[in-house]
Scaffold this motif. Sequence first.
Motif, PDB file in Angstrom:
ATOM      1  N   VAL A  93       0.513  -1.018  -0.112  1.00 48.88           N
ATOM      2  CA  VAL A  93       0.055  -0.117   0.043  1.00 48.88           C
ATOM      3  C   VAL A  93       0.776   1.264   0.227  1.00 48.88           C
ATOM      4  CG1 VAL A  93      -1.523  -1.189   0.939  1.00 48.88           C
ATOM      5  CG2 VAL A  93      -0.745   0.059   2.697  1.00 48.88           C
ATOM      6  N   VAL A  94       0.397   1.873  -0.463  1.00 49.52           N
ATOM      7  CA  VAL A  94       0.650   4.006  -0.688  1.00 49.52           C
ATOM      8  C   VAL A  94      -0.147   4.588   0.002  1.00 49.52           C
ATOM      9  CG1 VAL A  94       2.772   3.481  -1.673  1.00 49.52           C
ATOM     10  CG2 VAL A  94       1.073   4.450  -2.840  1.00 49.52           C
ATOM     11  N   VAL A  95       0.173   5.920  -0.109  1.00 52.03           N
ATOM     12  CA  VAL A  95      -0.453   6.794   0.953  1.00 52.03           C
ATOM     13  C   VAL A  95      -0.723   7.939  -0.209  1.00 52.03           C
ATOM     14  CG1 VAL A  95      -1.492   8.285   2.257  1.00 52.03           C
ATOM     15  CG2 VAL A  95      -1.050   6.093   2.988  1.00 52.03           C
ATOM     16  N   ALA A  96      -1.371   8.258  -0.838  1.00 55.89           N
ATOM     17  CA  ALA A  96      -1.532   9.759  -1.462  1.00 55.89           C
ATOM     18  C   ALA A  96      -1.866  11.004  -0.827  1.00 55.89           C
ATOM     19  CB  ALA A  96      -2.718  10.103  -2.705  1.00 55.89           C
ATOM     20  N   GLY A  97      -0.872  11.838  -0.661  1.00 57.67           N
ATOM     21  CA  GLY A  97      -0.975  12.484   0.859  1.00 57.67           C
ATOM     22  C   GLY A  97      -0.114  12.665   1.902  1.00 57.67           C
ATOM     23  N   HIS A  98      -0.576  13.756   2.549  1.00 62.63           N
ATOM     24  CA  HIS A  98       0.238  13.350   4.155  1.00 62.63           C
ATOM     25  C   HIS A  98      -0.411  14.334   5.099  1.00 62.63           C
ATOM     26  CE1 HIS A  98       3.429  14.092   6.594  1.00 62.63           C
ATOM     27  NE2 HIS A  98       3.967  12.619   6.537  1.00 62.63           N
ATOM     28  N   ASN A  99      -0.993  13.704   6.164  1.00 61.00           N
ATOM     29  CA  ASN A  99      -1.880  15.159   7.517  1.00 61.00           C
ATOM     30  C   ASN A  99      -1.653  13.631   8.374  1.00 61.00           C
ATOM     31  OD1 ASN A  99      -3.743  12.807   6.583  1.00 61.00           O
ATOM     32  ND2 ASN A  99      -5.006  13.986   5.821  1.00 61.00           N
TER      33      ASN A  99
ATOM     34  N   LEU B 156      -0.677   9.302   8.975  1.00 58.44           N
ATOM     35  CA  LEU B 156       0.691   8.921  10.134  1.00 58.44           C
ATOM     36  C   LEU B 156      -0.026   7.719  10.639  1.00 58.44           C
ATOM     37  CD1 LEU B 156       1.896  12.119  10.190  1.00 58.44           C
ATOM     38  CD2 LEU B 156       2.398  10.561   9.263  1.00 58.44           C
ATOM     39  N   GLU B 157      -1.555   7.765  10.924  1.00 57.89           N
ATOM     40  CA  GLU B 157      -2.139   7.076  12.115  1.00 57.89           C
ATOM     41  C   GLU B 157      -2.310   5.644  11.221  1.00 57.89           C
ATOM     42  OE1 GLU B 157      -5.334   7.469  14.034  1.00 57.89           O
ATOM     43  OE2 GLU B 157      -5.131   9.765  14.649  1.00 57.89           O
ATOM     44  N   LEU B 158      -2.852   5.741   9.535  1.00 60.70           N
ATOM     45  CA  LEU B 158      -2.224   4.938   9.240  1.00 60.70           C
ATOM     46  C   LEU B 158      -1.062   3.892   8.820  1.00 60.70           C
ATOM     47  CD1 LEU B 158      -4.072   2.682   6.762  1.00 60.70           C
ATOM     48  CD2 LEU B 158      -3.813   4.350   5.071  1.00 60.70           C
TER      49      LEU B 158
ATOM     50  N   ILE C 289      -0.397  -0.106  10.827  1.00 61.50           N
ATOM     51  CA  ILE C 289       0.168  -0.527   9.880  1.00 61.50           C
ATOM     52  C   ILE C 289       1.204  -1.075  10.655  1.00 61.50           C
ATOM     53  CG2 ILE C 289       1.159  -1.827   7.248  1.00 61.50           C
ATOM     54  CD1 ILE C 289      -0.638   0.464   6.021  1.00 61.50           C
ATOM     55  N   LYS C 290       2.381  -0.608  10.727  1.00 58.61           N
ATOM     56  CA  LYS C 290       3.036  -1.088  10.906  1.00 58.61           C
ATOM     57  C   LYS C 290       3.316  -1.216  12.463  1.00 58.61           C
ATOM     58  CE  LYS C 290       6.348   2.285   8.594  1.00 58.61           C
ATOM     59  NZ  LYS C 290       7.372   3.124   8.731  1.00 58.61           N
ATOM     60  N   ALA C 291       2.589  -1.373  12.759  1.00 55.43           N
ATOM     61  CA  ALA C 291       2.599  -1.816  14.395  1.00 55.43           C
ATOM     62  C   ALA C 291       1.406  -3.399  14.253  1.00 55.43           C
ATOM     63  CB  ALA C 291       1.772  -1.048  15.041  1.00 55.43           C
ATOM     64  N   ASN C 292       0.751  -3.879  13.375  1.00 60.58           N
ATOM     65  CA  ASN C 292      -0.213  -4.878  12.930  1.00 60.58           C
ATOM     66  C   ASN C 292       0.773  -5.488  12.175  1.00 60.58           C
ATOM     67  OD1 ASN C 292      -2.292  -4.417  15.110  1.00 60.58           O
ATOM     68  ND2 ASN C 292      -2.727  -2.479  14.106  1.00 60.58           N
ATOM     69  N   PRO C 293       1.927  -6.383  12.070  1.00 58.14           N
ATOM     70  CA  PRO C 293       2.120  -6.977  10.658  1.00 58.14           C
ATOM     71  C   PRO C 293       1.714  -8.283  10.576  1.00 58.14           C
ATOM     72  CG  PRO C 293       3.527  -6.929  12.462  1.00 58.14           C
ATOM     73  CD  PRO C 293       2.595  -5.858  13.030  1.00 58.14           C
ATOM     74  N   ASP C 294       0.294  -8.681  11.336  1.00 53.59           N
ATOM     75  CA  ASP C 294      -0.219 -10.113  10.530  1.00 53.59           C
ATOM     76  C   ASP C 294      -0.872  -9.815  10.328  1.00 53.59           C
ATOM     77  OD1 ASP C 294      -1.001  -8.143  12.990  1.00 53.59           O
ATOM     78  OD2 ASP C 294      -1.564 -10.337  14.051  1.00 53.59           O
TER      79      ASP C 294
ATOM     80  N   LEU D 165      -9.589   8.491   3.109  1.00 59.33           N
ATOM     81  CA  LEU D 165      -8.737   8.228   4.148  1.00 59.33           C
ATOM     82  C   LEU D 165     -10.353   9.556   5.122  1.00 59.33           C
ATOM     83  CD1 LEU D 165      -5.507   7.709   5.193  1.00 59.33           C
ATOM     84  CD2 LEU D 165      -7.276   6.488   5.404  1.00 59.33           C
ATOM     85  N   PRO D 166     -10.564   9.591   5.760  1.00 64.66           N
ATOM     86  CA  PRO D 166     -11.034  10.973   6.650  1.00 64.66           C
ATOM     87  C   PRO D 166      -9.978  12.109   6.986  1.00 64.66           C
ATOM     88  CG  PRO D 166     -11.832   9.432   7.750  1.00 64.66           C
ATOM     89  CD  PRO D 166     -11.108   8.540   6.612  1.00 64.66           C
ATOM     90  N   GLU D 167     -10.787  13.451   6.893  1.00 62.79           N
ATOM     91  CA  GLU D 167     -10.091  14.491   7.493  1.00 62.79           C
ATOM     92  C   GLU D 167     -10.262  14.440   8.596  1.00 62.79           C
ATOM     93  OE1 GLU D 167      -8.050  17.321   6.580  1.00 62.79           O
ATOM     94  OE2 GLU D 167      -8.263  15.172   6.006  1.00 62.79           O
ATOM     95  N   LEU D 168      -8.984  14.705   9.949  1.00 62.55           N
ATOM     96  CA  LEU D 168      -9.549  14.375  11.253  1.00 62.55           C
ATOM     97  C   LEU D 168     -10.072  14.907  12.284  1.00 62.55           C
ATOM     98  CD1 LEU D 168      -7.020  13.990  13.538  1.00 62.55           C
ATOM     99  CD2 LEU D 168      -6.430  15.966  13.775  1.00 62.55           C
TER     100      LEU D 168
END
Length: 457
Positions: A140-146, A150-152, A156-161, A228-231
């Motif tokens: 996966v990649v993300v188009a945008g940076h907010n 960052l939560e996504l 993903i990194k916290a849940n590799p399973d 992804l929704p706005e914050l």
Amino acid sequence: MASYYSKYIKLVHTIGDIGAITASLAIAYSFGDSDRAQPPFLYAVAFALGSWFICTSLLGTYKIYRVTTRFKVAVTALKAVLLYILLIEAGLNISGFEAITRSFLLSHYATLAGFVILWRISVTTALRIYRRKGYNLRKVVVAGHNEMALELESFIKANPDFGYKFLGFFSNKEVPSNNVIGKISDIKEFATFNEIDEIYCCPFELEKKEITQLLNFADDNLVRIKFLPELNSNANQKLKVDFYDVLPVLMVRNIPLDDAINKFIKRAFDIFFSLFVIIFVLSWLLPIIAIAIKLDSKGPVFFKQIRSGIDNKNFECYKLRSMYINKDANKLLAKRGDSRITRVGAFIRKTSIDELPQFFNVFLGHMSIVGPRPHMLKLGEEYAQVADKYMVRHFIKPGITGLSQVRGYRGDTTYSYQIRGRVKLDIFYLENWSFWLDLKIIFYTVYNVMRGDKAAF
């Protein structure tokens, strides 16, 4: 590609269910009464499989996603088993078929539930281990940076399973991050070269033209695209797509209790439960409490107060009087150590006995057993100024108890965060209602009363 192996999960679970039904019937036959005639084994298996797949189709049991927890997988399987039991029992009662013994059925039900749940958990656990080792991944990649992006990334990194591999962000902004690997216009080339499976978009950071191009690219290259929704947007709302002929219409707030069947189930339970309490509890308890209230202080036994109900319509809410007669009863909420509370009143408030007359409100249709607590009119006006979307809670009937009450927001609302917390949980409840959730809330309500609720006074 390895990322598409998950499409076989439904087949794996189906095969496991067939094995579970066959094995549970075989065990039931082996422990059955040999002196009584039993139906042919193959007929029993065919009937059981037909009933099982009717139940799983109705409940959507096989819709299991990567991020579904093992607990939810087990609960979903248990729901299918319970519906299966109801269907079998109903079929046997209607047909009058008596060849099958009760011990045979109990053995079949118990082993089936054990096998199905064990199989589901085993498959889910095996997949988690398999994905944690780097197999069956979705890139996966993300188009945008907010902040949501960052939560996504953190999730993903916290849940590799869960089997997601995060490769980076694409943003037109100047962002001090090593994970930003290009502009929005670079996504198509990167996605094609690296065989990206999913693109997550932050739509408010992209121009309309860029979103259109990404949607077209995703369709042409079999890439999944998600938004992804706005914050501070309505991120926790469940959106629903309805169709007017072929015209899709996005419903911002999906309320399960708008469904006629769900509404019928809840109302039927309310009538049954309230009648049970009125006949078997209030019939003898109310006279005792009424005598105690009369002996303790002057005034009526019952206290009636106008409160706001469904669609913000007013109704008379019934309670047992717990205060001395005072002119502020409809203006001020009771607080800990309130001098207006009588001696008997302190006891019935602490034990929630003062709320029992509201079962009459439930029976009459003003309230439900479970729902947002109804507020006095003056407090409702004040809370609406403090809590955003306060009025949303009036889409459904108020309740004797509710999610916010069992989660610690009962009673005193001196601070603004307490009001906002209560409203947030009320809205979560109406958007995520289920009969199972109602039963859990009732259980925890009784549990809190038995152990002594610290918020009660």
